[in-house]
Design a protein around this motif. Structure first.
Motif, PDB file in Angstrom:
ATOM      1  N   PRO A  93      -5.855 -29.802  43.330  1.00  0.00           N
ATOM      2  CA  PRO A  93      -6.607 -28.401  42.905  1.00  0.00           C
ATOM      3  C   PRO A  93      -7.291 -28.061  43.913  1.00  0.00           C
ATOM      4  N   ALA A  94      -8.715 -29.301  43.879  1.00  0.00           N
ATOM      5  CA  ALA A  94     -10.029 -29.378  44.046  1.00  0.00           C
ATOM      6  C   ALA A  94     -10.225 -30.028  46.312  1.00  0.00           C
ATOM      7  N   ALA A  95      -9.268 -30.609  46.427  1.00  0.00           N
ATOM      8  CA  ALA A  95      -9.043 -30.267  48.133  1.00  0.00           C
ATOM      9  C   ALA A  95      -8.818 -29.271  48.082  1.00  0.00           C
ATOM     10  N   TYR A  96      -7.802 -28.038  47.326  1.00  0.00           N
ATOM     11  CA  TYR A  96      -7.326 -26.627  47.577  1.00  0.00           C
ATOM     12  C   TYR A  96      -8.449 -25.435  47.598  1.00  0.00           C
ATOM     13  N   ALA A 174      -0.916 -13.888  53.037  1.00  0.00           N
ATOM     14  CA  ALA A 174       0.923 -12.809  53.553  1.00  0.00           C
ATOM     15  C   ALA A 174       0.859 -12.567  51.908  1.00  0.00           C
ATOM     16  N   ALA A 175       0.722 -14.223  51.238  1.00  0.00           N
ATOM     17  CA  ALA A 175       1.757 -14.645  49.877  1.00  0.00           C
ATOM     18  C   ALA A 175       0.427 -13.127  49.563  1.00  0.00           C
ATOM     19  N   TRP A 176      -1.114 -13.330  49.197  1.00  0.00           N
ATOM     20  CA  TRP A 176      -1.642 -12.260  48.420  1.00  0.00           C
ATOM     21  C   TRP A 176      -1.143 -11.166  48.910  1.00  0.00           C
ATOM     22  N   VAL A 177      -1.002 -10.479  50.120  1.00  0.00           N
ATOM     23  CA  VAL A 177      -0.710  -9.555  50.134  1.00  0.00           C
ATOM     24  C   VAL A 177       0.957  -9.500  49.397  1.00  0.00           C
ATOM     25  N   ASP A 178       1.679  -9.889  49.545  1.00  0.00           N
ATOM     26  CA  ASP A 178       2.806  -9.307  48.665  1.00  0.00           C
ATOM     27  C   ASP A 178       2.523  -9.670  47.215  1.00  0.00           C
ATOM     28  N   GLY A 179       1.379 -10.023  46.624  1.00  0.00           N
ATOM     29  CA  GLY A 179       1.127  -9.822  45.025  1.00  0.00           C
ATOM     30  C   GLY A 179       1.009 -11.103  44.489  1.00  0.00           C
ATOM     31  N   ALA A 180       1.531 -12.359  45.685  1.00  0.00           N
ATOM     32  CA  ALA A 180       0.596 -13.654  44.616  1.00  0.00           C
ATOM     33  C   ALA A 180      -0.324 -13.589  44.245  1.00  0.00           C
ATOM     34  N   TYR A 184       0.192 -18.853  42.752  1.00  0.00           N
ATOM     35  CA  TYR A 184       1.276 -18.954  42.476  1.00  0.00           C
ATOM     36  C   TYR A 184       1.220 -20.085  44.196  1.00  0.00           C
ATOM     37  N   THR A 185       0.429 -18.769  44.588  1.00  0.00           N
ATOM     38  CA  THR A 185       0.528 -19.667  45.995  1.00  0.00           C
ATOM     39  C   THR A 185       0.171 -20.909  46.816  1.00  0.00           C
ATOM     40  N   LEU A 186      -1.212 -21.046  45.771  1.00  0.00           N
ATOM     41  CA  LEU A 186      -1.110 -23.262  45.630  1.00  0.00           C
ATOM     42  C   LEU A 186       0.398 -23.849  45.683  1.00  0.00           C
ATOM     43  N   ARG A 187       1.519 -23.303  44.589  1.00  0.00           N
ATOM     44  CA  ARG A 187       2.279 -23.990  43.993  1.00  0.00           C
ATOM     45  C   ARG A 187       3.576 -23.719  44.800  1.00  0.00           C
ATOM     46  N   ARG A 188       3.499 -22.512  45.349  1.00  0.00           N
ATOM     47  CA  ARG A 188       5.108 -22.170  46.046  1.00  0.00           C
ATOM     48  C   ARG A 188       5.424 -22.259  47.750  1.00  0.00           C
ATOM     49  N   VAL A 189       3.137 -21.942  48.201  1.00  0.00           N
ATOM     50  CA  VAL A 189       3.352 -21.789  49.302  1.00  0.00           C
ATOM     51  C   VAL A 189       3.118 -23.435  49.903  1.00  0.00           C
ATOM     52  N   ILE A 190       1.588 -22.946  49.302  1.00  0.00           N
ATOM     53  CA  ILE A 190       0.795 -24.546  50.360  1.00  0.00           C
ATOM     54  C   ILE A 190       1.702 -26.112  49.804  1.00  0.00           C
ATOM     55  N   LEU A 191       1.620 -25.968  48.509  1.00  0.00           N
ATOM     56  CA  LEU A 191       1.919 -27.897  48.116  1.00  0.00           C
ATOM     57  C   LEU A 191       3.308 -28.165  48.906  1.00  0.00           C
TER      58      LEU A 191
END
Length: 280
Positions: A93-96, A174-180, A184-191
Motif C-alpha cells: 500500500p505504501a508503494a501504491y 477505468a476501475a473508478w469510473v465503474d464504481g470501484a 478494490y482497485t488496488l486489490r483486484r486490478v493493480i495487485l
C-alpha cells in the motif's frame, strides 16, 4: 535478417561467461570441497584443491557439535518468513500511494527512506536496544523481526514504487469510473499486474532477512531457543581452532531453505526482472 556472430565473437562471449561463472561459483565450490575434507588435512602442504579421502562425515558430526543446529535453521527460516510477510503488508500500500497519489512531502519521505538505508545496523544498536527493552521485546522473535523489517522496508518501497509506476494509470481510472473504490482497485486490478514485482521484492526481502540476523540476535537475544542460524554457525569457532569442515557443511545445509525458495519462485523472479523491459 538477424546478424550472426562470428566464431571468434562466440568464443569471446563463452570465455567471458565462463570467467564470470568461475568467479561467482568458485567460493561455493571451494566451501563444499572443504566440507568434504578431514579437519587434519585442511591446512596440509602442499594444498590440495580436490579432497583426498573426502567424505560426508562433517554433515553428520555437525549435529553432535551443535545439537541445536536444526532449531537455529528453523528460527532463521521462521524469522525471515515473518519479516517478509510484514514487509510486503507495509510496502504494497505504501508503494501504491507513492506511485499514484502525489502529496506534499512525498519526495522528502522518499529521500528519508534512502537516508535510513545509509545507516548500518551497528550504529543504531544502542537506541534499538533501549527501544526493544522499553517495548518488552528482548529475548523474543520480535526483537529480530521488528528491526529486520524496519531496515528492509525503505528499499522495498523504492523498488516496488518504480514497478507500479510502469502500470498505466488508465487502469485505475477505468476501475473508478465503474464504481470501484481505491482499495478494490488496488486489490483486484493493480495487485495481479504487480505480482511479478511483488515476488521479486519478497525474494530479496527473504534473502536480506536471512543474512542480517547475526548482529540483532547477538544484541537483543540471550536465549538459545530463539537464536538464528548465524549464531549456530558461530558456535563452530572454538577457542583453539575453527572446525572448518563442519562449519562449511552447516553453512550449506543452512542455505538450503533459501535455495528451495529461489528455485520454487525462479520463474516469477525472471518474469519480474524482465517486466517492463519491452515497451508495449
Amino acid at each position: 535478417m538477424i546478424d550472426r556472430y562470428h566464431w571468434l565473437e562466440l568464443v569471446g562471449i563463452y570465455i567471458g561467461i565462463a570467467l564470470f561463472l568461475f568467479f561467482i561459483l568458485a567460493p561455493f565450490i571451494e566451501g563444499f570441497l572443504v566440507s568434504l575434507k578431514p579437519l587434519g588435512l585442511l591446512f596440509s602442504t602442499p594444498y590440495s584443491f580436490w579432497p583426498k579421502n573426502g567424505s560426508f562425515d562433517a554433515y553428520f558430526s555437525m549435529w553432535q557439535s551443535v545439537p541445536m543446529l536444526g532449531l537455529y535453521i528453523f528460527n532463521s527460516f521462521f524469522i525471515s518468513t515473518i519479516i517478509t510477510i510484514v514487509v510486503i503488508l507495509v510496502v504494497v500500500p505504501a508503494a501504491y500511494a507513492f506511485a499514484r497519489f502525489p502529496f506534499a512531502g512525498a519526495g522528502m519521505l522518499l529521500g528519508g527512506f534512502l537516508a535510513v538505508n545509509m545507516f548500518s545496523g551497528a550504529v543504531l544498536l544502542i537506541p534499538l536496544f533501549r527501544l526493544m527493552r522499553t517495548l518488552g521485546l528482548l529475548n523474543t522473535y520480535w526483537a529480530m523481526i521488528v528491526p529486520g523489517a524496519a531496515f528492509l522496508i525503505p528499499s522495498s518501497i523504492w523498488l516496488l514504487r518504480t514497478y507500479l509506476m510502469r502500470i498505466p494509470r488508465e487502469l485505475d481510472e477505468a476501475a473508478w469510473v465503474d464504481g470501484a473504490s481505491r482499495l478494490y482497485t488496488l486489490r483486484r486490478v493493480i495487485l495481479p499486474l504487480a505480482m511479478p514485482g511483488i515476488v521479486v521484492i519478497s525474494i530479496m526481502t527473504f534473502i536480506g532477512a536471512y543474512a542480517q540476523q547475526f548482529i540483532f540476535a547477538l544484541t537483543f537475544n540471550s536465549k538459545s531457543e530463539f537464536m538464528p542460524l548465524p549464531i549456530g554457525l558461530f558456535a563452530f569457532f572454538g577457542k583453539q581452532e575453527v572446525v572448518w569442515n563442519e562449519l562449511m557443511a552447516a553453512s550449506f545445509v543452512g542455505i538450503l531453505p533459501v535455495m528451495i525458495v529461489i528455485v520454487f519462485l525462479q520463474r516469477y523472479l525472471v518474469a519480474g526482472l524482465t517486466a517492463g523491459a519491452v515497451k508495449q
